[in-house]
Design a protein around this motif. Structure first.
Motif, mmCIF file in Angstrom:
data_model
loop_
_atom_site.group_PDB
_atom_site.id
_atom_site.type_symbol
_atom_site.label_atom_id
_atom_site.label_comp_id
_atom_site.label_asym_id
_atom_site.label_seq_id
_atom_site.Cartn_x
_atom_site.Cartn_y
_atom_site.Cartn_z
ATOM 1 N N LEU A 249 0.828 -1.215 0.000
ATOM 2 C CA LEU A 249 0.000 0.000 0.000
ATOM 3 C C LEU A 249 0.857 1.258 0.000
ATOM 4 C CD1 LEU A 249 -2.882 -1.007 2.438
ATOM 5 C CD2 LEU A 249 -3.030 -0.658 -0.029
ATOM 6 N N LEU A 250 1.930 1.264 0.786
ATOM 7 C CA LEU A 250 2.836 2.412 0.800
ATOM 8 C C LEU A 250 3.476 2.629 -0.570
ATOM 9 C CD1 LEU A 250 4.540 2.035 4.284
ATOM 10 C CD2 LEU A 250 2.980 3.840 3.553
ATOM 11 N N MET A 251 3.867 1.538 -1.217
ATOM 12 C CA MET A 251 4.464 1.648 -2.549
ATOM 13 C C MET A 251 3.451 2.191 -3.554
ATOM 14 S SD MET A 251 6.900 -1.792 -2.584
ATOM 15 C CE MET A 251 6.668 -2.001 -4.303
ATOM 16 N N LEU A 252 2.224 1.668 -3.506
ATOM 17 C CA LEU A 252 1.189 2.147 -4.421
ATOM 18 C C LEU A 252 0.892 3.627 -4.195
ATOM 19 C CD1 LEU A 252 -1.302 -0.850 -4.451
ATOM 20 C CD2 LEU A 252 0.079 -0.016 -6.356
ATOM 21 N N PHE A 253 0.816 4.021 -2.936
ATOM 22 C CA PHE A 253 0.565 5.423 -2.614
ATOM 23 C C PHE A 253 1.685 6.302 -3.151
ATOM 24 C CE2 PHE A 253 1.178 9.034 0.254
ATOM 25 C CZ PHE A 253 -0.026 9.690 0.052
ATOM 26 N N SER A 254 2.936 5.865 -2.949
ATOM 27 C CA SER A 254 4.087 6.647 -3.421
ATOM 28 C C SER A 254 4.077 6.796 -4.940
ATOM 29 C CB SER A 254 5.395 5.981 -2.972
ATOM 30 O OG SER A 254 5.463 5.945 -1.571
ATOM 31 N N VAL A 255 3.815 5.706 -5.626
ATOM 32 C CA VAL A 255 3.794 5.726 -7.095
ATOM 33 C C VAL A 255 2.667 6.634 -7.595
ATOM 34 C CG1 VAL A 255 3.367 4.315 -9.149
ATOM 35 C CG2 VAL A 255 4.928 3.500 -7.377
ATOM 36 N N SER A 256 1.483 6.512 -6.995
ATOM 37 C CA SER A 256 0.363 7.348 -7.445
ATOM 38 C C SER A 256 0.630 8.830 -7.167
ATOM 39 C CB SER A 256 -0.947 6.903 -6.799
ATOM 40 O OG SER A 256 -0.899 7.071 -5.404
ATOM 41 N N PHE A 257 1.297 9.119 -6.065
ATOM 42 C CA PHE A 257 1.647 10.507 -5.747
ATOM 43 C C PHE A 257 2.612 11.068 -6.780
ATOM 44 C CE2 PHE A 257 4.238 13.637 -3.413
ATOM 45 C CZ PHE A 257 3.239 14.512 -3.030
ATOM 46 N N VAL A 258 3.622 10.285 -7.152
ATOM 47 C CA VAL A 258 4.599 10.716 -8.157
ATOM 48 C C VAL A 258 3.927 10.904 -9.513
ATOM 49 C CG1 VAL A 258 6.649 9.989 -9.446
ATOM 50 C CG2 VAL A 258 6.585 9.737 -6.960
ATOM 51 N N ILE A 259 3.086 9.974 -9.902
ATOM 52 C CA ILE A 259 2.395 10.075 -11.187
ATOM 53 C C ILE A 259 1.499 11.300 -11.224
ATOM 54 C CG2 ILE A 259 0.634 8.996 -12.644
ATOM 55 C CD1 ILE A 259 1.867 6.284 -11.884
ATOM 56 N N GLY B 104 1.782 14.053 -9.511
ATOM 57 C CA GLY B 104 2.606 15.264 -9.536
ATOM 58 C C GLY B 104 3.240 15.519 -10.883
ATOM 59 N N CYS B 105 3.627 14.470 -11.573
ATOM 60 C CA CYS B 105 4.287 14.611 -12.874
ATOM 61 C C CYS B 105 3.307 14.838 -14.014
ATOM 62 C CB CYS B 105 5.117 13.366 -13.181
ATOM 63 S SG CYS B 105 6.527 13.164 -12.071
ATOM 64 N N SER B 106 2.090 14.364 -13.875
ATOM 65 C CA SER B 106 1.173 14.430 -15.003
ATOM 66 C C SER B 106 0.444 15.758 -15.121
ATOM 67 C CB SER B 106 0.138 13.308 -14.905
ATOM 68 O OG SER B 106 -0.699 13.512 -13.790
ATOM 69 N N SER B 107 0.400 16.548 -14.055
ATOM 70 C CA SER B 107 -0.319 17.815 -14.166
ATOM 71 C C SER B 107 0.573 18.846 -14.825
ATOM 72 C CB SER B 107 -0.772 18.310 -12.793
ATOM 73 O OG SER B 107 0.347 18.559 -11.979
ATOM 74 N N SER B 108 0.066 19.432 -15.893
ATOM 75 C CA SER B 108 0.813 20.468 -16.585
ATOM 76 C C SER B 108 -0.039 21.728 -16.621
ATOM 77 C CB SER B 108 1.172 20.031 -18.003
ATOM 78 O OG SER B 108 -0.006 19.764 -18.721
ATOM 79 N N PRO B 109 0.571 22.882 -16.353
ATOM 80 C CA PRO B 109 -0.217 24.115 -16.346
ATOM 81 C C PRO B 109 -0.774 24.405 -17.728
ATOM 82 C CG PRO B 109 2.133 24.578 -16.030
ATOM 83 C CD PRO B 109 1.966 23.095 -16.051
ATOM 84 N N SER B 110 -2.031 24.867 -17.765
ATOM 85 C CA SER B 110 -2.678 25.151 -19.041
ATOM 86 C C SER B 110 -2.337 26.543 -19.546
ATOM 87 C CB SER B 110 -4.196 25.011 -18.893
ATOM 88 O OG SER B 110 -4.663 25.903 -17.914
ATOM 89 N N GLU B 111 -1.741 27.341 -18.696
ATOM 90 C CA GLU B 111 -1.351 28.681 -19.110
ATOM 91 C C GLU B 111 -0.099 29.074 -18.355
ATOM 92 O OE1 GLU B 111 -3.999 31.512 -16.333
ATOM 93 O OE2 GLU B 111 -5.108 30.450 -17.871
ATOM 94 N N GLU B 112 0.493 30.207 -18.737
ATOM 95 C CA GLU B 112 1.695 30.663 -18.066
ATOM 96 C C GLU B 112 1.384 31.007 -16.620
ATOM 97 O OE1 GLU B 112 3.758 33.750 -20.104
ATOM 98 O OE2 GLU B 112 3.324 32.890 -22.064
ATOM 99 N N PRO B 113 2.345 30.822 -15.727
ATOM 100 C CA PRO B 113 2.101 31.167 -14.329
ATOM 101 C C PRO B 113 1.794 32.649 -14.187
ATOM 102 C CG PRO B 113 4.239 30.067 -14.609
ATOM 103 C CD PRO B 113 3.673 30.301 -15.970
ATOM 104 N N GLN B 114 0.902 32.957 -13.260
ATOM 105 C CA GLN B 114 0.553 34.347 -13.036
ATOM 106 C C GLN B 114 1.586 34.996 -12.126
ATOM 107 O OE1 GLN B 114 -3.386 33.845 -11.362
ATOM 108 N NE2 GLN B 114 -4.298 34.387 -13.298
ATOM 109 N N THR B 115 1.775 36.301 -12.309
ATOM 110 C CA THR B 115 2.642 37.040 -11.415
ATOM 111 C C THR B 115 1.873 37.315 -10.135
ATOM 112 O OG1 THR B 115 1.916 39.167 -12.260
ATOM 113 C CG2 THR B 115 3.792 38.141 -13.367
ATOM 114 N N PRO B 116 2.530 37.655 -9.041
ATOM 115 C CA PRO B 116 1.812 37.924 -7.797
ATOM 116 C C PRO B 116 0.747 39.013 -7.936
ATOM 117 C CG PRO B 116 4.148 37.730 -7.371
ATOM 118 C CD PRO B 116 3.962 37.685 -8.861
ATOM 119 N N GLU B 117 0.970 39.987 -8.792
ATOM 120 C CA GLU B 117 -0.010 41.047 -8.991
ATOM 121 C C GLU B 117 -1.282 40.526 -9.649
ATOM 122 O OE1 GLU B 117 3.205 41.568 -10.581
ATOM 123 O OE2 GLU B 117 3.943 42.276 -8.651
#
Length: 125
Positions: A13-23, A25-38
């Motif tokens: 279960l720990l291994m599955l959780f770790s793998v799913s967490f990594v996947i 985190g890696c699979s989300s890609s921003p759809s637009e450029e990051p916003q500035t703080p303003e």
């Protein structure tokens, strides 16, 4: 025997959780450029509302609708103001640009709008 099986299940279960967490985190890609703080709304704030006159007209305070008014290009939420019961105040109906009425005709002018939140801007069609 059962103790060994429980340990194997926990490790698995720990291994599955770790793998799913990594996947994840890696699979989300921003759809637009990051916003500035303003440009990024502060925590707890919503993005500024941008409405045309036609869109604003839906917020007239009638039939449970929110009550918004625009004055000098700024949109104010008067929904919770006791002075704007059912979106009406001294013959002025919410859902409109009331710049002339507030700035020129109203005895209190724009100062009364300091008690309600400014939520956005009026934009051209």
């Amino acid at each position: 025997m059962k103790e060994v099986n429980i340990k194997k299940i926990v490790v698995l279960l720990l291994m599955l959780f770790s793998v799913s967490f990594v996947i994840a985190g890696c699979s989300s890609s921003p759809s637009e450029e990051p916003q500035t703080p303003e440009e990024t709304p502060a925590e707890g704030e919503e993005e500024e509302l941008m409405l045309t006159l036609e869109e604003l007209s839906a917020f007239d305070g009638k039939n449970g609708n929110k009550a918004y008014v625009a004055v000098d290009g700024i949109i104010y939420d008067v929904t919770d103001s006791s002075a704007w019961k059912d979106g009406n105040h001294n013959g002025n109906q919410a859902g409109q640009d009331l710049t002339k009425e507030i700035m020129e005709d109203s005895p209190h002018g724009i100062s009364a709008l300091e008690n309600v939140p400014a939520i956005g801007k009026l934009v051209e069609d």
